[in-house]
Design an enzyme around this catalytic site. Structure first.
Site, PDB file in Angstrom:
ATOM      1  N   CYS A 163       0.838  -1.197   0.000  1.00 42.07           N
ATOM      2  CA  CYS A 163       0.000   0.000   0.000  1.00 42.07           C
ATOM      3  C   CYS A 163       0.877   1.253   0.000  1.00 42.07           C
ATOM      4  O   CYS A 163       1.998   1.248   0.499  1.00 42.07           O
ATOM      5  CB  CYS A 163      -0.900   0.002   1.233  1.00 42.07           C
ATOM      6  SG  CYS A 163      -2.072   1.380   1.261  1.00 42.07           S
TER       7      CYS A 163
ATOM      8  N   ASP B  58       0.429   3.784   1.726  1.00 41.40           N
ATOM      9  CA  ASP B  58       0.409   4.364   3.068  1.00 41.40           C
ATOM     10  C   ASP B  58       1.832   4.651   3.570  1.00 41.40           C
ATOM     11  O   ASP B  58       2.695   3.770   3.557  1.00 41.40           O
ATOM     12  CB  ASP B  58      -0.316   3.398   4.021  1.00 41.40           C
ATOM     13  CG  ASP B  58      -0.676   4.038   5.343  1.00 41.40           C
ATOM     14  OD1 ASP B  58       0.235   4.554   6.030  1.00 41.40           O
ATOM     15  OD2 ASP B  58      -1.860   4.040   5.694  1.00 41.40           O
TER      16      ASP B  58
ATOM     17  N   ARG C 292       3.023   4.843   6.359  1.00 40.89           N
ATOM     18  CA  ARG C 292       3.464   4.125   7.559  1.00 40.89           C
ATOM     19  C   ARG C 292       3.919   2.700   7.265  1.00 40.89           C
ATOM     20  O   ARG C 292       4.237   1.945   8.182  1.00 40.89           O
ATOM     21  CB  ARG C 292       2.310   4.083   8.579  1.00 40.89           C
ATOM     22  CG  ARG C 292       1.866   5.462   9.022  1.00 40.89           C
ATOM     23  CD  ARG C 292       0.527   5.396   9.715  1.00 40.89           C
ATOM     24  NE  ARG C 292      -0.538   4.974   8.785  1.00 40.89           N
ATOM     25  CZ  ARG C 292      -1.801   4.765   9.139  1.00 40.89           C
ATOM     26  NH1 ARG C 292      -2.160   4.920  10.407  1.00 40.89           N
ATOM     27  NH2 ARG C 292      -2.705   4.409   8.254  1.00 40.89           N
TER      28      ARG C 292
ATOM     29  N   HIS D  52      -2.141  -4.068   4.979  1.00 38.89           N
ATOM     30  CA  HIS D  52      -1.931  -3.671   6.386  1.00 38.89           C
ATOM     31  C   HIS D  52      -3.268  -3.389   7.054  1.00 38.89           C
ATOM     32  O   HIS D  52      -4.191  -2.851   6.432  1.00 38.89           O
ATOM     33  CB  HIS D  52      -1.005  -2.445   6.471  1.00 38.89           C
ATOM     34  CG  HIS D  52      -1.584  -1.198   5.893  1.00 38.89           C
ATOM     35  ND1 HIS D  52      -2.102  -0.191   6.679  1.00 38.89           N
ATOM     36  CD2 HIS D  52      -1.751  -0.789   4.615  1.00 38.89           C
ATOM     37  CE1 HIS D  52      -2.547   0.788   5.894  1.00 38.89           C
ATOM     38  NE2 HIS D  52      -2.355   0.453   4.638  1.00 38.89           N
TER      39      HIS D  52
ATOM     40  N   CYS E 189      -5.955  -0.042   6.951  1.00 42.08           N
ATOM     41  CA  CYS E 189      -5.810   0.520   5.599  1.00 42.08           C
ATOM     42  C   CYS E 189      -7.018   1.391   5.264  1.00 42.08           C
ATOM     43  O   CYS E 189      -8.159   0.910   5.249  1.00 42.08           O
ATOM     44  CB  CYS E 189      -5.679  -0.616   4.581  1.00 42.08           C
ATOM     45  SG  CYS E 189      -5.414  -0.029   2.894  1.00 42.08           S
TER      46      CYS E 189
HETATM   47 CO    CO Z   1      -3.438   1.155   3.028  1.00 39.28          CO
END
Ligand code: CO
Length: 212
Positions: free
Chosen positions: A42, A44, A46, A98, A101
């Site tokens: 992803c 993302d 993090r 994750h 998400c």
């Molecule tokens: Co995500």
């Protein structure tokens, strides 16, 4: 005046620390890459792929998009997959989702976000496919976590349904496709045990005869 000075300063310090440890570092990097793994994760911020699995630059080929999807019509992901398997000869494709998400969460809700809703439609299909099991779960958090996992498993299948993965198996090239989930709150990885490593593990309707 240079913008984002802090980032250039960080870069300068990073270069210096790399050269301090290994004066030939960038010379080696410029020569070639030889990664063993492809990471489909992803976007993302993090979930930094290399850091999570402790791999250095040159060791992990990375593709990231919103909610770690590999739809069969996405030429971006398919091009990465083909390059990784056919040219770099990577042996492991890791689809890593994750918990937490926001892409998966958005796919469970009815708010309009924009273009991304069409992208997240892939996850709504995953939900629809497992609706009965998901809706048996009374805890919304549990249902959300399960959809994160089911989405990863579907993307593992999507990778395996491509002519690219099946072409590798037909040539006898070793290839494992793994499904993992990263837990933001603990930093740990969970293996979903849905690894596929041969064409006969793929449902018959998706099998393509690629050998001569
Ligand atoms: Co995500």
């Amino acid at each position: 005046m240079q913008k984002l000075k802090n980032l250039f300063q960080n870069n300068k310090e990073w270069v210096a620390s790399k050269i301090h440890k290994d004066p030939q570092y960038f010379r080696r990097m410029a020569e070639a890459q030889d990664p063993l793994y492809l990471w489909i994760g992803c976007s993302d911020s993090r979930v930094p792929a290399n850091e999570i699995v402790g791999l250095e630059p040159g060791e992990l080929f990375v593709h990231r998009n919103v909610a770690n999807l590999c739809p069969h019509t996405d030429f971006n992901c398919l091009s990465v997959l083909e390059y990784a398997i056919d040219l770099l000869k990577i042996q492991h494709v890791i689809v890593c989702g994750h918990y937490g998400c926001s892409g998966v969460k958005a796919a469970m809700e009815d708010h309009r976000l924009g273009l991304v809703d069409n992208w997240l439609r892939n996850i709504r299909d995953v939900y629809a496919h497992s609706k009965e099991d998901l809706e048996k779960m009374s805890d919304p958090k549990e249902r959300y976590n399960r959809l994160v996992e089911l989405n990863v498993m579907q993307q593992v299948l999507n990778v395996c349904h491509t002519t690219i993965a099946q072409g590798a198996w037909a040539r006898g090239q070793p290839l494992w496709v793994h499904g993992w989930v990263y837990d933001l709150s603990s930093g740990t990885l969970k293996d979903l045990d849905c690894c596929i490593s041969s064409a006969d593990q793929v449902e018959a309707i998706y099998r393509i005869r690629l050998s001569k």
